[in-house]
Design a protein around this motif. Sequence first.
Motif: not given
Length: 95
Positions: A10-14
């Motif tokens: 449902t989301g994440g990050r770099y």
Amino acid sequence: MQITSEDRGTGGRYLGHVDGVAEPAEMTFSRASPTLIIIDHTQVPDALRGKGVGQALAEHAVAEARTGGWKIIPLCPFMKAQMDRHPDWNDVRNS
């Protein structure tokens, strides 16, 4: 610099990692649909400011969107400013 991705469905990050700096820069996103992400936050530690790490994260997000076939809603002020400066990124901007 090395950029890694964390995707939690449902989301994440770099994360932008620079040798010799413990804390990475971070750009977070939420998935609004399989073809739409919302970039909602960018954080660059003081030790990395002025080194182009935020710009590299933005470029990475655009490249990922192109590869994945999705669009970006830039809610994060930094990402919005970067997309405004780069009209060549309009192909991945949700308008």
